[in-house]
Design a protein around this motif. Structure first.
Motif, PDB file in Angstrom:
ATOM      1  N   VAL A   1       0.871  -1.182   0.055  1.00 41.82           N
ATOM      2  CA  VAL A   1      -0.200  -0.043   0.049  1.00 41.82           C
ATOM      3  C   VAL A   1       0.954   1.278  -0.041  1.00 41.82           C
ATOM      4  CG1 VAL A   1      -1.639   1.569   1.385  1.00 41.82           C
ATOM      5  CG2 VAL A   1      -2.030  -1.191   1.159  1.00 41.82           C
ATOM      6  N   GLU A   2       1.794   1.237   0.709  1.00 37.48           N
ATOM      7  CA  GLU A   2       3.061   2.413   0.823  1.00 37.48           C
ATOM      8  C   GLU A   2       3.726   2.495  -0.533  1.00 37.48           C
ATOM      9  OE1 GLU A   2       5.645   1.877   3.988  1.00 37.48           O
ATOM     10  OE2 GLU A   2       4.188   1.807   5.690  1.00 37.48           O
ATOM     11  N   LEU A   3       4.020   1.216  -1.292  1.00 36.63           N
ATOM     12  CA  LEU A   3       4.522   1.394  -2.444  1.00 36.63           C
ATOM     13  C   LEU A   3       3.735   1.854  -3.694  1.00 36.63           C
ATOM     14  CD1 LEU A   3       7.259   0.284  -4.012  1.00 36.63           C
ATOM     15  CD2 LEU A   3       6.080  -1.779  -4.378  1.00 36.63           C
ATOM     16  N   HIS A   4       2.425   1.420  -3.541  1.00 35.93           N
ATOM     17  CA  HIS A   4       1.780   1.724  -4.838  1.00 35.93           C
ATOM     18  C   HIS A   4      -0.025   2.498  -4.075  1.00 35.93           C
ATOM     19  CE1 HIS A   4       4.096  -0.400  -7.353  1.00 35.93           C
ATOM     20  NE2 HIS A   4       3.821  -1.597  -6.836  1.00 35.93           N
ATOM     21  N   GLY A   5       0.352   3.248  -3.244  1.00 34.64           N
ATOM     22  CA  GLY A   5      -0.853   3.943  -2.650  1.00 34.64           C
ATOM     23  C   GLY A   5      -1.217   5.330  -3.182  1.00 34.64           C
ATOM     24  N   THR A   6      -0.547   5.911  -3.926  1.00 33.25           N
ATOM     25  CA  THR A   6      -0.627   7.205  -4.391  1.00 33.25           C
ATOM     26  C   THR A   6      -0.833   6.992  -6.059  1.00 33.25           C
ATOM     27  OG1 THR A   6       1.724   7.555  -4.993  1.00 33.25           O
ATOM     28  CG2 THR A   6       0.753   8.030  -2.771  1.00 33.25           C
ATOM     29  N   PRO A   7      -1.574   8.048  -6.727  1.00 37.44           N
ATOM     30  CA  PRO A   7      -1.810   8.046  -8.213  1.00 37.44           C
ATOM     31  C   PRO A   7      -0.119   8.036  -9.031  1.00 37.44           C
ATOM     32  CG  PRO A   7      -3.399   9.551  -7.332  1.00 37.44           C
ATOM     33  CD  PRO A   7      -2.292   9.212  -6.077  1.00 37.44           C
ATOM     34  N   GLU A   8       0.580   8.593  -8.305  1.00 40.48           N
ATOM     35  CA  GLU A   8       1.841   8.637  -8.984  1.00 40.48           C
ATOM     36  C   GLU A   8       2.742   7.403  -9.213  1.00 40.48           C
ATOM     37  OE1 GLU A   8       5.977  11.304  -8.685  1.00 40.48           O
ATOM     38  OE2 GLU A   8       4.993  11.001  -6.934  1.00 40.48           O
ATOM     39  N   THR A   9       2.551   6.377  -7.844  1.00 39.84           N
ATOM     40  CA  THR A   9       3.327   5.565  -7.773  1.00 39.84           C
ATOM     41  C   THR A   9       2.400   4.067  -8.208  1.00 39.84           C
ATOM     42  OG1 THR A   9       2.382   5.139  -5.597  1.00 39.84           O
ATOM     43  CG2 THR A   9       4.637   6.170  -5.757  1.00 39.84           C
ATOM     44  N   SER A  10       1.147   4.491  -8.634  1.00 41.82           N
ATOM     45  CA  SER A  10       0.468   3.300  -9.281  1.00 41.82           C
ATOM     46  C   SER A  10       0.196   3.554 -10.675  1.00 41.82           C
ATOM     47  CB  SER A  10      -0.846   2.838  -8.394  1.00 41.82           C
ATOM     48  OG  SER A  10      -1.481   4.352  -8.405  1.00 41.82           O
ATOM     49  N   ALA A  11       0.600   4.382 -11.217  1.00 41.66           N
ATOM     50  CA  ALA A  11       0.066   4.742 -12.599  1.00 41.66           C
ATOM     51  C   ALA A  11       0.418   3.815 -13.577  1.00 41.66           C
ATOM     52  CB  ALA A  11       0.708   6.190 -12.962  1.00 41.66           C
TER      53      ALA A  11
ATOM     54  N   ALA B   1       6.920  -1.899 -20.528  1.00 40.57           N
ATOM     55  CA  ALA B   1       6.756  -0.718 -19.882  1.00 40.57           C
ATOM     56  C   ALA B   1       6.007   0.180 -20.556  1.00 40.57           C
ATOM     57  CB  ALA B   1       8.366  -0.099 -19.643  1.00 40.57           C
ATOM     58  N   HIS B   2       5.304   1.138 -19.605  1.00 44.81           N
ATOM     59  CA  HIS B   2       4.326   2.107 -20.386  1.00 44.81           C
ATOM     60  C   HIS B   2       4.995   2.995 -21.372  1.00 44.81           C
ATOM     61  CE1 HIS B   2       1.400   5.442 -20.644  1.00 44.81           C
ATOM     62  NE2 HIS B   2       0.472   4.394 -20.430  1.00 44.81           N
ATOM     63  N   VAL B   3       4.510   3.404 -22.493  1.00 42.10           N
ATOM     64  CA  VAL B   3       5.373   4.208 -23.258  1.00 42.10           C
ATOM     65  C   VAL B   3       5.756   5.699 -22.716  1.00 42.10           C
ATOM     66  CG1 VAL B   3       4.218   3.386 -25.363  1.00 42.10           C
ATOM     67  CG2 VAL B   3       3.275   5.212 -24.396  1.00 42.10           C
ATOM     68  N   ASP B   4       5.155   6.049 -21.500  1.00 41.26           N
ATOM     69  CA  ASP B   4       5.224   7.286 -20.781  1.00 41.26           C
ATOM     70  C   ASP B   4       6.350   7.075 -19.504  1.00 41.26           C
ATOM     71  OD1 ASP B   4       3.597   8.625 -22.501  1.00 41.26           O
ATOM     72  OD2 ASP B   4       1.916   8.497 -21.170  1.00 41.26           O
ATOM     73  N   ASN B   5       6.572   5.751 -19.319  1.00 40.55           N
ATOM     74  CA  ASN B   5       7.692   5.432 -18.365  1.00 40.55           C
ATOM     75  C   ASN B   5       8.971   5.437 -18.896  1.00 40.55           C
ATOM     76  OD1 ASN B   5       8.854   4.586 -15.833  1.00 40.55           O
ATOM     77  ND2 ASN B   5       7.303   2.899 -15.738  1.00 40.55           N
ATOM     78  N   ALA B   6       9.440   6.703 -18.842  1.00 37.80           N
ATOM     79  CA  ALA B   6      10.898   6.839 -19.547  1.00 37.80           C
ATOM     80  C   ALA B   6      11.943   6.101 -18.813  1.00 37.80           C
ATOM     81  CB  ALA B   6      11.213   8.418 -19.651  1.00 37.80           C
ATOM     82  N   ALA B   7      11.978   6.234 -17.294  1.00 37.23           N
ATOM     83  CA  ALA B   7      12.854   5.654 -16.459  1.00 37.23           C
ATOM     84  C   ALA B   7      12.877   4.032 -16.753  1.00 37.23           C
ATOM     85  CB  ALA B   7      12.510   5.733 -15.017  1.00 37.23           C
ATOM     86  N   SER B   8      11.936   3.372 -17.003  1.00 39.56           N
ATOM     87  CA  SER B   8      11.940   1.909 -17.354  1.00 39.56           C
ATOM     88  C   SER B   8      12.340   1.528 -18.423  1.00 39.56           C
ATOM     89  CB  SER B   8      10.416   1.363 -16.975  1.00 39.56           C
ATOM     90  OG  SER B   8      10.356   1.055 -15.400  1.00 39.56           O
ATOM     91  N   LEU B   9      11.993   2.353 -19.567  1.00 36.20           N
ATOM     92  CA  LEU B   9      12.246   2.095 -20.871  1.00 36.20           C
ATOM     93  C   LEU B   9      13.682   2.256 -21.032  1.00 36.20           C
ATOM     94  CD1 LEU B   9       9.636   4.247 -22.724  1.00 36.20           C
ATOM     95  CD2 LEU B   9       9.673   1.861 -22.565  1.00 36.20           C
ATOM     96  N   HIS B  10      14.497   3.348 -20.307  1.00 40.33           N
ATOM     97  CA  HIS B  10      15.814   3.306 -20.342  1.00 40.33           C
ATOM     98  C   HIS B  10      16.494   2.410 -19.633  1.00 40.33           C
ATOM     99  CE1 HIS B  10      19.782   5.179 -19.871  1.00 40.33           C
ATOM    100  NE2 HIS B  10      19.722   4.987 -18.663  1.00 40.33           N
ATOM    101  N   ILE B  11      15.990   1.686 -18.597  1.00 41.66           N
ATOM    102  CA  ILE B  11      16.619   0.764 -17.750  1.00 41.66           C
ATOM    103  C   ILE B  11      16.638  -0.654 -18.624  1.00 41.66           C
ATOM    104  CG2 ILE B  11      16.324  -0.927 -15.730  1.00 41.66           C
ATOM    105  CD1 ILE B  11      15.282   1.659 -14.297  1.00 41.66           C
ATOM    106  N   LEU B  12      15.592  -0.931 -19.207  1.00 39.43           N
ATOM    107  CA  LEU B  12      15.447  -2.203 -20.177  1.00 39.43           C
ATOM    108  C   LEU B  12      16.242  -2.140 -21.295  1.00 39.43           C
ATOM    109  CD1 LEU B  12      11.481  -2.734 -20.107  1.00 39.43           C
ATOM    110  CD2 LEU B  12      13.228  -4.108 -18.581  1.00 39.43           C
ATOM    111  N   LYS B  13      16.353  -1.102 -21.854  1.00 41.32           N
ATOM    112  CA  LYS B  13      17.463  -0.857 -22.920  1.00 41.32           C
ATOM    113  C   LYS B  13      18.874  -1.122 -22.407  1.00 41.32           C
ATOM    114  CE  LYS B  13      14.386   1.965 -25.673  1.00 41.32           C
ATOM    115  NZ  LYS B  13      14.072   3.217 -26.201  1.00 41.32           N
ATOM    116  N   LYS B  14      19.145  -0.543 -21.372  1.00 45.07           N
ATOM    117  CA  LYS B  14      20.450  -0.380 -20.695  1.00 45.07           C
ATOM    118  C   LYS B  14      20.720  -1.764 -20.342  1.00 45.07           C
ATOM    119  CE  LYS B  14      23.712   1.866 -17.196  1.00 45.07           C
ATOM    120  NZ  LYS B  14      23.561   2.685 -16.197  1.00 45.07           N
ATOM    121  N   THR B  15      19.756  -2.630 -19.817  1.00 46.07           N
ATOM    122  CA  THR B  15      20.117  -3.907 -19.426  1.00 46.07           C
ATOM    123  C   THR B  15      20.373  -5.053 -20.539  1.00 46.07           C
ATOM    124  OG1 THR B  15      18.565  -3.515 -17.571  1.00 46.07           O
ATOM    125  CG2 THR B  15      18.979  -5.724 -17.743  1.00 46.07           C
TER     126      THR B  15
END
Length: 554
Positions: free
Chosen positions: A394-404, A501-515
């Motif tokens: 709930v703490e991890l995904h309890g806000t609109p920002e962290t559950s988007a 990853a969602h197309v707007d989730n730039a951080a995850s898109l970057h991580i997956l490509k870097k991995t």
């Protein structure tokens, strides 16, 4: 209804003859399904080391001290427990993923309730690392912190078992004749009383080992050839332990065997067998009402001389004596089963001890949890989820920002978090991998969740991770993603791994490509556009050869 857990209990008792392993499926309350059992004996040389450990432990003043050879002994003992678990899983055709918890008793080397000091050798974190299963250990200490005797702990398990005994046979008294004997008194009104009742097998074992060179009197055969020396027996039974107004728990050294000149071999064994039986009945005199049925478990029930004395003495008081097997229990497995049951209670935050069992003023919880590490990186560990971890989600995904970009795209509440946890736990039991809890390497801070899931419909393994908001930007997502990829291919789980990853989730898109993931296409997930990525075994092999540090730590 509480979740049913599968737990293994490990018991190494005061007889020091080996490790008992038993399996129980339980909710830690009324539901108890007993499983397999295995006894792994110690060889004579190791038993000698344990005896020396008892001597070394006499110098202990603080319970974390390990003088002499105790530190090395604790490690060796723990590794033997890990081997016993492996043998048990092999015997029962189980995998570690099938087991939720291990309840570790350890080897008691010192028990001084009057000083609130109890020491059981057994390294819970080491056992968790060796087995890959969460371990609950050190279950006695908190009782002593709260003024209890630290023993006995088994009565609450006896209470769960006793419901199958017919009502007309109550009150019931479970008696475990181990090195030290203890009893649990149960009545239909909910009364539960437990205490150590006196020496069990330990005096007999010490006597025959000293004078016949054998570890125990098999079946009571030696005792059956002797006669009771009543003045010697009365000396034991006149001990203030039996008449004190307050019941207290015993240390192995509270009663000592006779001197060699006081009896010949068979008379000494016969006298000590009588003392074991008479001590139970004498201690039962402190119970509030007479017992109707005694259920005998532990190794002492196999000593026919003890049992004959017990049947006669109890019969004089109008009571019936049955072995655990005659009551449809397993007298060898019961103590180990109890430790499995107690581990589940501990994990659920339920009390282990009560005013009527150890003398505490109120019911007390106990035990320390050592989580198993599924995967380790320099800064992080992946471990299993525990009861109550829905609060972390709930703490991890309890806000609109962290559950988007996760789940149903809305802030998580406890019910939804609990539902996801149940699914991940099921996945781990079924496959040996799933979404797991991500912690700092020390285990002190929650970082998020990460793992690999198998999607049956799509026939695909998929990587996923989410990092707690305050820890964004610290490189944790890339660190765990890279380690999971390495673990997946090094463990030969599959040939191909996906991620999204969602197309707007730039951080995850970057991580997956870097991995090293390759972008393969865009799909709609729950109405949202997402990029999908893949990595094959061949691509991973090329990356691993170019950068060996990509391989997981564990």
């Amino acid at each position: 209804m509480a979740e049913i857990r599968t737990a293994i209990g490990l018991m190494s008792g005061t007889s020091m003859d080996g490790i008992d392993v038993a399996l129980v499926r339980t909710d830690g309350e009324a539901v108890v399904e007993r499983g397999g059992f295995l006894s792994v004996p110690y060889e004579p040389a190791f038993r000698e080391r344990l005896k020396q450990a008892l001597e070394d432990a006499k110098a202990i003043k603080q319970r974390d001290e390990r003088p002499g050879e105790l530190s090395r002994m604790e490690r060796d003992l723990t590794l033997r427990h890990a081997q016993a678990v492996a043998l048990f899983l092999q015997q029962e055709k189980l995998k570690r993923e099938d087991i939720d918890l291990i309840g570790l008793h350890g080897q008691t080397v010192l028990h001084r309730p009057d000083e609130a000091l109890t020491v059981q050798l057994g390294d819970g974190p080491l056992l968790a690392d060796e087995t890959g299963i969460d371990v609950v250990y050190d279950m006695r200490a908190n009782d002593m912190v709260h003024g209890g005797q630290g023993a006995p702990l088994v009565p609450v398990y006896h209470q769960a078992l006793a419901h199958q005994i017919p009502g007309h046979q109550w009150p019931v008294c479970f008696v475990n004749i181990g090195g030290i004997s203890n009893l649990t008194f149960l009545d239909r009104d909910g009364t539960i009383i437990g205490f150590d009742s006196g020496p069990g097998n330990t005096l007999i074992d010490q006597w025959v080992e000293a004078h016949a060179g054998i570890p125990y009197d098999d079946g009571g055969r030696i005792a059956s050839e002797g006669s009771v020396i009543m003045p010697l027996a009365e000396r034991y039974l006149d001990n203030p332990f039996f008449t004190a107004s307050t019941r207290r728990s015993l240390d192995r050294n509270d009663f000592r065997p006779p001197e060699g000149h006081e009896a010949e071999l068979s008379d000494g064994a016969r006298t000590l067998a009588f003392v074991s039986a008479a001590a139970i009945l004498k201690s039962a005199g402190h119970l509030p009402t007479p017992t109707k049925t005694y259920v005998i478990c532990g190794g002492g029930r196999l000593n026919q001389t003890i049992m004959a004395d017990l049947v006669r003495l109890a019969g004089e008081k109008g009571a019936r004596v049955v072995t655990a097997e005659e009551a449809d229990f397993d007298g060898d497995a019961m103590e180990a089963e109890a430790w499995a049951y107690l581990a589940v209670r501990s994990a659920r935050g339920l009390p282990l001890t009560f005013p009527g069992t150890t003398g505490v003023k109120a019911p007390v919880i106990g035990g320390v949890l050592a989580p198993s590490v599924i995967l380790r990186t320099p800064r992080l560990v992946l471990t299993r989820w525990l009861d109550g971890d829905e609060e972390r989600l709930v703490e991890l995904h309890g806000t609109p920002e962290t559950s988007a970009y996760v789940g149903h795209g809305k802030p998580w509440d406890r019910d939804y978090a609990r539902e996801r946890l149940a699914g991940w736990r099921t996945g781990f039991h079924r496959h040996g991998f799933s979404t797991l809890k991500l912690m700092t390497a020390s285990g002190s801070q929650f970082v998020g969740r990460a793992g690999i899931s198998w999607y049956e419909d799509a026939q695909v393994h998929q990587l996923a991770y989410s990092i707690e908001r305050s820890k964004w930007g610290m490189g944790y997502a890339g660190e765990i993603a890279s380690a999971l990829v390495g673990w997946f291919f090094e463990a030969e789980i599959g040939q191909r791994l996906e991620a999204m990853a969602h197309v707007d989730n730039a951080a995850s898109l970057h991580i997956l490509k870097k991995t090293g993931f390759r972008d393969i296409d865009m799909r709609t997930v729950r109405g949202e556009p997402c990029r999908f990525f893949e990595m094959t075994r061949a691509v991973y092999a090329d990356l691993a050869n170019a950068s060996p540090s990509r391989k997981p730590t564990s």
